[in-house]
Design a protein around this motif. Structure first.
Motif, mmCIF file in Angstrom:
data_model
loop_
_atom_site.group_PDB
_atom_site.id
_atom_site.type_symbol
_atom_site.label_atom_id
_atom_site.label_comp_id
_atom_site.label_asym_id
_atom_site.label_seq_id
_atom_site.Cartn_x
_atom_site.Cartn_y
_atom_site.Cartn_z
ATOM 1 N N VAL A 24 0.862 -1.230 -0.057
ATOM 2 C CA VAL A 24 -0.105 0.106 0.055
ATOM 3 C C VAL A 24 0.807 1.300 -0.013
ATOM 4 O O VAL A 24 0.661 2.169 -0.744
ATOM 5 C CB VAL A 24 -0.822 0.094 1.246
ATOM 6 N N ILE A 25 1.820 1.364 0.960
ATOM 7 C CA ILE A 25 2.778 2.283 1.034
ATOM 8 C C ILE A 25 3.557 2.541 -0.431
ATOM 9 O O ILE A 25 3.845 3.808 -0.861
ATOM 10 C CB ILE A 25 3.717 1.980 2.159
ATOM 11 N N ASP A 26 3.626 1.403 -1.169
ATOM 12 C CA ASP A 26 4.453 1.795 -2.508
ATOM 13 C C ASP A 26 3.436 2.461 -3.467
ATOM 14 O O ASP A 26 4.088 3.045 -4.259
ATOM 15 C CB ASP A 26 4.603 0.177 -3.186
ATOM 16 N N LEU A 27 2.173 2.694 -3.300
ATOM 17 C CA LEU A 27 1.233 3.456 -3.901
ATOM 18 C C LEU A 27 1.221 4.887 -3.436
ATOM 19 O O LEU A 27 0.445 5.820 -3.918
ATOM 20 C CB LEU A 27 0.141 2.807 -4.010
ATOM 21 N N SER A 28 2.043 5.239 -2.239
ATOM 22 C CA SER A 28 1.797 6.572 -1.411
ATOM 23 C C SER A 28 2.028 7.632 -2.542
ATOM 24 O O SER A 28 3.199 7.449 -3.455
ATOM 25 C CB SER A 28 2.889 6.542 -0.494
ATOM 26 N N ALA A 29 1.545 8.774 -2.312
ATOM 27 C CA ALA A 29 1.820 9.984 -3.087
ATOM 28 C C ALA A 29 2.889 10.690 -2.443
ATOM 29 O O ALA A 29 3.162 11.823 -2.900
ATOM 30 C CB ALA A 29 0.482 10.895 -3.304
ATOM 31 N N LYS A 30 3.490 10.333 -1.328
ATOM 32 C CA LYS A 30 4.373 11.100 -0.552
ATOM 33 C C LYS A 30 5.892 10.284 -0.834
ATOM 34 O O LYS A 30 6.240 9.504 0.232
ATOM 35 C CB LYS A 30 4.138 11.229 0.519
ATOM 36 N N PRO A 31 6.728 10.434 -1.769
ATOM 37 C CA PRO A 31 8.024 9.672 -1.836
ATOM 38 C C PRO A 31 9.002 10.237 -0.656
ATOM 39 O O PRO A 31 9.765 9.315 -0.398
ATOM 40 C CB PRO A 31 8.521 10.024 -3.148
ATOM 41 N N GLU A 32 8.622 11.324 -0.103
ATOM 42 C CA GLU A 32 9.628 11.592 0.742
ATOM 43 C C GLU A 32 9.309 10.973 2.237
ATOM 44 O O GLU A 32 10.261 10.841 2.934
ATOM 45 C CB GLU A 32 9.299 13.287 1.046
ATOM 46 N N ASP A 33 8.059 10.321 2.216
ATOM 47 C CA ASP A 33 7.946 9.262 3.226
ATOM 48 C C ASP A 33 8.459 8.048 3.240
ATOM 49 O O ASP A 33 8.784 7.219 4.208
ATOM 50 C CB ASP A 33 6.360 9.163 3.793
ATOM 51 N N THR A 34 8.639 7.538 1.798
ATOM 52 C CA THR A 34 8.954 6.173 1.661
ATOM 53 C C THR A 34 10.370 5.912 1.166
ATOM 54 O O THR A 34 10.912 4.892 1.130
ATOM 55 C CB THR A 34 8.076 5.500 0.648
ATOM 56 N N GLY A 35 10.884 7.118 0.527
ATOM 57 C CA GLY A 35 12.401 6.897 0.000
ATOM 58 C C GLY A 35 12.367 6.488 -1.205
ATOM 59 O O GLY A 35 13.324 6.046 -1.965
ATOM 60 N N LYS A 36 11.091 6.233 -1.736
ATOM 61 C CA LYS A 36 10.870 5.832 -3.192
ATOM 62 C C LYS A 36 10.061 6.349 -4.192
ATOM 63 O O LYS A 36 9.181 7.139 -3.349
ATOM 64 C CB LYS A 36 10.475 4.146 -3.229
ATOM 65 N N VAL A 37 9.947 6.192 -5.202
ATOM 66 C CA VAL A 37 9.024 6.811 -6.131
ATOM 67 C C VAL A 37 7.842 5.969 -6.122
ATOM 68 O O VAL A 37 7.821 4.775 -6.210
ATOM 69 C CB VAL A 37 9.692 6.556 -7.585
ATOM 70 N N PRO A 38 6.779 6.648 -6.065
ATOM 71 C CA PRO A 38 5.329 5.947 -5.626
ATOM 72 C C PRO A 38 5.249 4.893 -6.964
ATOM 73 O O PRO A 38 5.533 5.154 -8.167
ATOM 74 C CB PRO A 38 4.168 7.088 -5.931
ATOM 75 N N GLY A 39 4.796 3.596 -6.543
ATOM 76 C CA GLY A 39 4.378 2.835 -7.762
ATOM 77 C C GLY A 39 5.946 1.916 -8.335
ATOM 78 O O GLY A 39 5.795 1.435 -9.129
ATOM 79 N N THR A 40 7.026 2.211 -7.487
ATOM 80 C CA THR A 40 8.404 1.696 -7.884
ATOM 81 C C THR A 40 8.115 -0.078 -8.235
ATOM 82 O O THR A 40 8.353 -0.398 -9.226
ATOM 83 C CB THR A 40 9.303 1.858 -6.820
ATOM 84 N N ASP A 41 7.697 -0.738 -7.350
ATOM 85 C CA ASP A 41 7.470 -2.054 -7.711
ATOM 86 C C ASP A 41 6.608 -2.418 -8.999
ATOM 87 O O ASP A 41 7.035 -3.196 -9.710
ATOM 88 C CB ASP A 41 6.750 -2.978 -6.171
ATOM 89 N N LEU A 42 5.514 -1.990 -8.909
ATOM 90 C CA LEU A 42 4.615 -2.295 -10.188
ATOM 91 C C LEU A 42 5.147 -1.610 -11.375
ATOM 92 O O LEU A 42 4.970 -2.396 -12.449
ATOM 93 C CB LEU A 42 3.105 -1.530 -9.911
ATOM 94 N N ARG A 43 5.753 -0.581 -11.278
ATOM 95 C CA ARG A 43 6.447 -0.103 -12.796
ATOM 96 C C ARG A 43 7.362 -1.053 -13.046
ATOM 97 O O ARG A 43 7.658 -1.103 -14.347
ATOM 98 C CB ARG A 43 6.893 1.344 -12.479
ATOM 99 N N ALA A 44 8.006 -1.888 -12.299
ATOM 100 C CA ALA A 44 9.091 -2.707 -12.564
ATOM 101 C C ALA A 44 8.596 -4.092 -13.004
ATOM 102 O O ALA A 44 9.335 -4.956 -13.110
ATOM 103 C CB ALA A 44 9.983 -2.820 -11.419
ATOM 104 N N GLY A 45 7.389 -4.089 -12.908
ATOM 105 C CA GLY A 45 6.418 -5.558 -13.098
ATOM 106 C C GLY A 45 6.514 -6.367 -12.028
ATOM 107 O O GLY A 45 6.155 -7.560 -12.081
ATOM 108 N N VAL A 46 6.784 -5.696 -10.808
ATOM 109 C CA VAL A 46 6.731 -6.626 -9.498
ATOM 110 C C VAL A 46 5.353 -6.738 -8.906
ATOM 111 O O VAL A 46 4.758 -5.600 -8.840
ATOM 112 C CB VAL A 46 7.773 -6.221 -8.582
#
Length: 353
Positions: A237-259
């Motif tokens: 769920v956090i992977d979809l966050s609109a706040k990358p400053e909270d996650t340290g990752k671009v939102p949707g990183t996993d899904l964009r990579a096909g994970v």
């Protein structure tokens, strides 16, 4: 309450993600002091264990460690160790080894997932390349094994069993479900292997190497595994966050990579036209990104997935795994350790609310 007593447990509370109010009362403050003292020993030991004579290997090995991290696995091992002899040398070594194993797995995971960032900094493979990142993970695994070997056969078996599950989880995630596999059940097993097994090793090890009552070992192992599954479901769920400053990752990183993630898997079994269209749009976008297009082409689709009912269902599923973990604590005596483990799981379940 004095300022000094108010500060007692604040760092531990921060590590576990819950309020300092958990550590009110003499027993709770004593627990916090003991775990924090153990954590100091783990941190200072890790700083030394990560030193490598080779300049390149030293820089790469320390990279993600120095980027931060909550040290959840050492803290949980130290917490469960308070059911026995507490911060014994064996407990400290095992806690360090499990954190080094976790760190090593991050280097490998980021290569395999194509992640751009980790802990708010560029992923190691983005700095040094895939080969160096993989080899750095291998160095960390070897350091972990060296620590485990100093604690005898039981520690070596624990490390070997845990590492095997980590690798199998990554392998199964890479290959994907086979014909006849239920994709959602398959994914849950991947989470149990990739994430749950290492947290389970921490909660189990605290019991084993502190000499705590043997009847606590299996329930706390199961507690750790269920917490790990819940943790990863919430990360989906956090992977979809609109706040990358909270996650340290671009939102949707996993899904964009096909994970695959749980929201995308749940979306795939929805039958209403809007959900079917969104799933097809995401699948097509992933293929276009793999072919070299800008990952931002999925921004709108992932925003709609974040607001879709399947994301709420993922949260509900995570909370059910969290409650299952809490139920395992019934065997423990009432007191600050049981309360801290309960509160940790409860707070984990709320971190994406």
């Amino acid at each position: 309450m004095t300022s000094s007593s108010a500060a007692t447990g604040s760092r531990l509370a921060s590590r576990l993600g819950f309020s300092d109010r958990v550590f009110i009362g003499p027993a709770a403050r004593k627990l916090a002091r003991e775990v924090e003292a153990g954590l100091d020993l783990v941190e200072s030991g890790l700083a030394e264990d990560l030193r490598v004579a080779d300049a390149l290997a030293d820089a790469t090995s320390r990279y993600l460690y120095e980027a931060g991290g909550k040290r959840v696995r050492p803290v949980l091992a130290l917490l469960t160790a308070q059911l026995g002899g507490g911060n014994l040398p064996a407990v400290i070594d095992i806690a360090k080894a499990l954190e080094l194993t976790h760190l090593g797995s991050l280097y490998h995971d980021d290569v395999m997932d194509g992640a751009d960032r980790r802990r708010g900094v560029p992923a190691a493979h983005a700095v040094w390349g895939n080969n160096v990142a993989i080899l750095t993970g291998d160095i960390l695994f070897s350091r972990a094994l060296k620590l485990m070997s100093g604690q005898g056969d039981r520690a070596i078996r624990l490390q070997a069993d845990t590492f095997e599950r980590l690798v199998l989880g990554q392998m199964h995630e890479t290959v994907g479900p086979q014909p006849g596999d239920d994709p959602i059940a398959f994914y849950i097993q991947v989470l149990a292997d990739k994430t749950g097994s290492l947290i389970a090793a921490a909660t189990q090890a605290g019991v084993i190497f502190s000499g705590a009552p043997a009847e606590f070992e299996e329930p706390l192992r199961v507690y750790g595994e269920k917490v790990g599954v819940a943790f990863q479901l919430l990360d989906d769920v956090i992977d979809l966050s609109a706040k990358p400053e909270d996650t340290g990752k671009v939102p949707g990183t996993d899904l964009r990579a096909g994970v695959p993630t749980m929201p995308s898997l749940l979306l795939g079994v929805e039958t209403d036209p809007e959900s079917v269209a969104l799933a097809a749009e995401i699948d097509a976008g992933v293929q276009r990104i793999a072919a070299g297009e800008d990952p931002s082409i999925l921004d709108d689709a992932l925003s709609r997935l974040r607001d879709h009912d399947v994301t709420r269902k993922t949260l509900d599923l995570a909370r059910s795994w969290t409650q299952g973990a809490i139920d395992e604590l019934a065997v423990l005596p009432k007191g600050p350790v049981r309360e801290a483990l309960t509160r940790f799981a409860e707070t984990l379940a709320d971190r994406s609310s």
